[in-house]
Design an enzyme around this catalytic site. Structure first.
Site, PDB file in Angstrom:
ATOM      1  N   SER A 130      -6.884  -7.596   9.804  1.00  0.00           N
ATOM      2  CA  SER A 130      -8.264  -8.078   9.902  1.00  0.00           C
ATOM      3  C   SER A 130      -8.589  -9.005   8.733  1.00  0.00           C
ATOM      4  O   SER A 130      -9.651  -9.603   8.683  1.00  0.00           O
ATOM      5  CB  SER A 130      -9.219  -6.884   9.921  1.00  0.00           C
ATOM      6  OG  SER A 130      -8.980  -6.048   8.794  1.00  0.00           O
TER       7      SER A 130
ATOM      8  N   ALA B 186       0.959  -8.864  19.026  1.00  0.00           N
ATOM      9  CA  ALA B 186       2.166  -9.237  18.271  1.00  0.00           C
ATOM     10  C   ALA B 186       3.435  -8.932  19.051  1.00  0.00           C
ATOM     11  O   ALA B 186       4.386  -9.722  19.047  1.00  0.00           O
ATOM     12  CB  ALA B 186       2.173  -8.502  16.940  1.00  0.00           C
TER      13      ALA B 186
ATOM     14  N   HIS C 299       0.820  -1.224   0.000  1.00  0.00           N
ATOM     15  CA  HIS C 299       0.000   0.000   0.000  1.00  0.00           C
ATOM     16  C   HIS C 299       0.849   1.267   0.000  1.00  0.00           C
ATOM     17  O   HIS C 299       0.378   2.351   0.374  1.00  0.00           O
ATOM     18  CB  HIS C 299      -0.957  -0.011   1.195  1.00  0.00           C
ATOM     19  CG  HIS C 299      -1.927  -1.138   1.147  1.00  0.00           C
ATOM     20  ND1 HIS C 299      -2.570  -1.622   2.254  1.00  0.00           N
ATOM     21  CD2 HIS C 299      -2.360  -1.914   0.124  1.00  0.00           C
ATOM     22  CE1 HIS C 299      -3.351  -2.633   1.918  1.00  0.00           C
ATOM     23  NE2 HIS C 299      -3.239  -2.832   0.629  1.00  0.00           N
TER      24      HIS C 299
ATOM     25  N   CYS D 134       6.984  18.356  -8.657  1.00  0.00           N
ATOM     26  CA  CYS D 134       8.105  17.475  -8.990  1.00  0.00           C
ATOM     27  C   CYS D 134       9.298  18.323  -9.419  1.00  0.00           C
ATOM     28  O   CYS D 134       9.161  19.202 -10.275  1.00  0.00           O
ATOM     29  CB  CYS D 134       7.670  16.542 -10.116  1.00  0.00           C
ATOM     30  SG  CYS D 134       8.993  15.524 -10.786  1.00  0.00           S
TER      31      CYS D 134
HETATM   32  N1  APR Z   1      -1.108  -7.231  17.787  1.00  0.00           N
HETATM   33  C1  APR Z   1      -1.631  -7.949  16.751  1.00  0.00           C
HETATM   34  N2  APR Z   1      -2.808  -7.633  16.140  1.00  0.00           N
HETATM   35  C2  APR Z   1      -3.487  -6.562  16.623  1.00  0.00           C
HETATM   36  C3  APR Z   1      -3.027  -5.780  17.710  1.00  0.00           C
HETATM   37  C4  APR Z   1      -1.776  -6.160  18.297  1.00  0.00           C
HETATM   38  N3  APR Z   1      -1.247  -5.494  19.316  1.00  0.00           N
HETATM   39  N4  APR Z   1      -3.950  -4.792  17.952  1.00  0.00           N
HETATM   40  C5  APR Z   1      -4.943  -4.945  17.035  1.00  0.00           C
HETATM   41  N5  APR Z   1      -4.671  -6.011  16.256  1.00  0.00           N
HETATM   42  C6  APR Z   1      -5.450  -6.548  15.136  1.00  0.00           C
HETATM   43  C7  APR Z   1      -6.941  -6.289  15.194  1.00  0.00           C
HETATM   44  O1  APR Z   1      -7.615  -7.272  15.949  1.00  0.00           O
HETATM   45  C8  APR Z   1      -7.323  -6.337  13.720  1.00  0.00           C
HETATM   46  O2  APR Z   1      -7.660  -7.665  13.326  1.00  0.00           O
HETATM   47  O3  APR Z   1      -5.018  -5.899  13.968  1.00  0.00           O
HETATM   48  C9  APR Z   1      -6.057  -5.896  12.996  1.00  0.00           C
HETATM   49  C10 APR Z   1      -6.108  -4.511  12.364  1.00  0.00           C
HETATM   50  O4  APR Z   1      -7.043  -4.552  11.341  1.00  0.00           O
HETATM   51  P1  APR Z   1      -7.305  -3.271  10.426  1.00  0.00           P
HETATM   52  O5  APR Z   1      -7.444  -2.084  11.274  1.00  0.00           O
HETATM   53  O6  APR Z   1      -8.418  -3.646   9.517  1.00  0.00           O
HETATM   54  O7  APR Z   1      -5.944  -3.107   9.608  1.00  0.00           O
HETATM   55  P2  APR Z   1      -5.429  -3.876   8.308  1.00  0.00           P
HETATM   56  O8  APR Z   1      -5.866  -5.293   8.305  1.00  0.00           O
HETATM   57  O9  APR Z   1      -3.990  -3.619   8.193  1.00  0.00           O
HETATM   58  O10 APR Z   1      -6.201  -3.088   7.142  1.00  0.00           O
HETATM   59  C11 APR Z   1      -5.892  -3.403   5.827  1.00  0.00           C
HETATM   60  O11 APR Z   1      -7.165  -1.561   4.999  1.00  0.00           O
HETATM   61  O12 APR Z   1      -7.754   0.501   5.525  1.00  0.00           O
HETATM   62  C12 APR Z   1      -7.011  -0.213   4.670  1.00  0.00           C
HETATM   63  O13 APR Z   1      -5.073   0.420   3.527  1.00  0.00           O
HETATM   64  C13 APR Z   1      -5.580   0.176   4.801  1.00  0.00           C
HETATM   65  O14 APR Z   1      -3.659  -1.273   4.904  1.00  0.00           O
HETATM   66  C14 APR Z   1      -4.956  -1.072   5.405  1.00  0.00           C
HETATM   67  C15 APR Z   1      -5.884  -2.163   4.965  1.00  0.00           C
END
Ligand code: APR
Length: 248
Positions: free
Chosen positions: A195, A237, A126, A153
């Site tokens: 997620s 994590a 991303h 640029c």
């Molecule tokens: N350690 C591990 N996992 C964690 C922790 C932690 N300390 N805290 C929260 N989480 C988990 C949550 O339970 C959730 O499942 O991290 C996940 C975060 O999910 P999202 O907020 O949906 O983030 P992500 O999966 O990276 O989103 C994907 O969506 O919005 C777009 O471009 C954006 O890259 C992003 C993409």
């Protein structure tokens, strides 16, 4: 699926981890949560800007309509991220890069904390908030040491934009294909802090599993991917990944 408390790693995973030659890690916002980076959905506080949900301000449509507003949003996020440091999860993953013959780190994060922890050759699905890109000639420039970011640029004078994949945009050319190729070859695929609902990133663990990899999820909450996993380590994590460092 074998659910285990965060205190233990199965014999199976321990054995595979100690003998693996090819490992892939996919990370999401959760890996940076313990560094203070808000996640988008689960576990952390959702983000919005001036009353606009993040997927509106972070969209291709907003870029067309109001590039200065998009810059303002990313300037605000860069200021938030600037002082933040990698946590033990980032550092453990950086250590794995030296441990395994073949190691691939794929991230959905734009925060640059993996780089700050010492990880190299990261597949950034991303983009990266510490870079800008020309809308005309696509030249990229590092903005990590810039107080105020140029808006044009230096090469062709066209407008610069954040080098981040916005909603409604394609991933960087070749990034997903490279990640998918590594997913087909890895022996263990770790899915940390995502997620697992945003595609195509979320399809990488499915590709790895279908190719025979051992799939391990690290997350304090279940996700749509959990049932596909061989092992789910439930917890943060930054607390779980360092446990692998203590295996040796
Ligand atoms: N350690 C591990 N996992 C964690 C922790 C932690 N300390 N805290 C929260 N989480 C988990 C949550 O339970 C959730 O499942 O991290 C996940 C975060 O999910 P999202 O907020 O949906 O983030 P992500 O999966 O990276 O989103 C994907 O969506 O919005 C777009 O471009 C954006 O890259 C992003 C993409």
């Amino acid at each position: 699926m074998q659910a285990v408390s965060k205190q233990s790693i199965s014999e199976e995973l321990r054995r595979r981890f100690e003998s693996a030659g090819n490992v892939l890690v996919l990370t999401g916002a959760g890996v940076s949560a313990e560094s203070g980076v808000p996640t988008f959905r689960g576990g952390g506080n959702a983000t919005a800007w001036k009353g606009m949900p993040f997927d509106v301000i972070s969209s291709a449509r907003m870029l067309e309509r109001d590039l200065p507003a998009v810059w303002e949003w990313f300037d605000y996020r860069r200021n938030l991220l600037g002082p933040l440091e990698p946590n033990p999860a980032h550092r453990e993953i950086a250590r794995w890069q030296k441990q395994f013959q073949q190691f691939t780190l794929v991230t959905q994060n734009i925060d640059g904390l993996h780089q700050k922890a010492g990880s190299k050759d990261i597949i950034e699905l991303h983009g990266n908030i510490w870079r800008a890109r020309c809308v005309g000639c696509h030249t990229r420039c590092d903005i990590s040491n810039c107080d105020s970011v140029l808006r044009e640029c230096a090469g062709c004078g066209d407008p610069l934009r954040p080098d981040v994949v916005l909603f409604g945009e394609m991933l960087p050319p070749g990034a997903f294909e490279l990640a998918a190729e590594s997913a087909r070859r890895c022996e263990i695929c770790f899915v940390v802090g995502t997620s697992a609902i945003v595609y195509p990133a979320a399809s990488l663990p499915e590709i790895a599993k279908a190719a025979g990899a051992y799939l391990c999820e690290v997350n304090p909450e279940p996700t749509p991917l959990s049932d596909l996993c061989d092992e789910v380590l439930t917890g943060k994590a930054g607390e779980i990944l360092p446990m692998f460092g203590r295996l040796q």
